[in-house]
Design a protein around this motif. Structure first.
Motif, PDB file in Angstrom:
ATOM      1  N   ALA A   6       0.853  -1.188   0.000  1.00 61.12           N
ATOM      2  CA  ALA A   6       0.000   0.000   0.000  1.00 61.12           C
ATOM      3  C   ALA A   6       0.888   1.236   0.000  1.00 61.12           C
ATOM      4  O   ALA A   6       1.911   1.279   0.676  1.00 61.12           O
ATOM      5  N   GLU A   7       0.465   2.217  -0.751  1.00 56.25           N
ATOM      6  CA  GLU A   7       1.158   3.495  -0.731  1.00 56.25           C
ATOM      7  C   GLU A   7       0.760   4.219   0.546  1.00 56.25           C
ATOM      8  O   GLU A   7      -0.427   4.352   0.851  1.00 56.25           O
ATOM      9  N   VAL A  11       0.464  13.377   6.069  1.00 59.74           N
ATOM     10  CA  VAL A  11      -0.679  14.258   6.299  1.00 59.74           C
ATOM     11  C   VAL A  11      -0.723  15.389   5.261  1.00 59.74           C
ATOM     12  O   VAL A  11      -1.788  15.650   4.691  1.00 59.74           O
ATOM     13  N   PRO A  12       0.408  16.051   4.948  1.00 55.68           N
ATOM     14  CA  PRO A  12       0.334  17.090   3.911  1.00 55.68           C
ATOM     15  C   PRO A  12      -0.118  16.562   2.541  1.00 55.68           C
ATOM     16  O   PRO A  12      -0.838  17.256   1.813  1.00 55.68           O
ATOM     17  N   GLU A  13       0.269  15.331   2.200  1.00 55.28           N
ATOM     18  CA  GLU A  13      -0.182  14.748   0.930  1.00 55.28           C
ATOM     19  C   GLU A  13      -1.689  14.513   0.945  1.00 55.28           C
ATOM     20  O   GLU A  13      -2.375  14.760  -0.054  1.00 55.28           O
ATOM     21  N   SER A  36      -5.408   5.535   9.783  1.00 52.81           N
ATOM     22  CA  SER A  36      -3.995   5.915   9.737  1.00 52.81           C
ATOM     23  C   SER A  36      -3.192   4.966  10.617  1.00 52.81           C
ATOM     24  O   SER A  36      -3.748   4.251  11.451  1.00 52.81           O
ATOM     25  N   ILE A  37      -1.891   4.973  10.381  1.00 50.92           N
ATOM     26  CA  ILE A  37      -0.971   4.182  11.202  1.00 50.92           C
ATOM     27  C   ILE A  37       0.187   5.089  11.605  1.00 50.92           C
ATOM     28  O   ILE A  37       0.367   6.167  11.037  1.00 50.92           O
ATOM     29  N   ILE A  45      -1.034   7.613   6.233  1.00 53.30           N
ATOM     30  CA  ILE A  45      -2.393   7.236   5.840  1.00 53.30           C
ATOM     31  C   ILE A  45      -2.296   6.426   4.549  1.00 53.30           C
ATOM     32  O   ILE A  45      -1.735   6.908   3.552  1.00 53.30           O
ATOM     33  N   PRO A  46      -2.825   5.199   4.561  1.00 58.98           N
ATOM     34  CA  PRO A  46      -2.805   4.410   3.323  1.00 58.98           C
ATOM     35  C   PRO A  46      -3.639   5.097   2.238  1.00 58.98           C
ATOM     36  O   PRO A  46      -4.724   5.626   2.513  1.00 58.98           O
TER      37      PRO A  46
END
Length: 62
Positions: A6-7, A11-13, A36-37, A45-46
């Motif tokens: 998984a990509e 948070v900014p993305e 989120s992890i 975040i995936p």
């Protein structure tokens, strides 16, 4: 054993993808509306979680 590829987004993305502010993204995470992890203290975040959130919002609006 299941291997997950998984990509993981910062948070900014996620803010850029959802066109939301930092506080709102963290609010979505806090309220478990956005999965989120933590990786060594860094919140990730995936990309699939962002997609699922968007699809859920579309379903709610329909």
């Amino acid at each position: 054993m299941t291997i997950v590829t998984a990509e993981l987004l910062t948070v900014p993305e996620v803010m850029a993808r959802l066109k939301l502010g930092r506080s709102k993204v963290y609010d979505l995470i806090r309220t478990h509306r956005l999965l989120s992890i933590k990786v060594d203290g860094a919140r990730r975040i995936p990309a699939d979680a962002v997609r699922d959130f968007i699809l859920g919002q579309i379903d709610e609006a329909a």
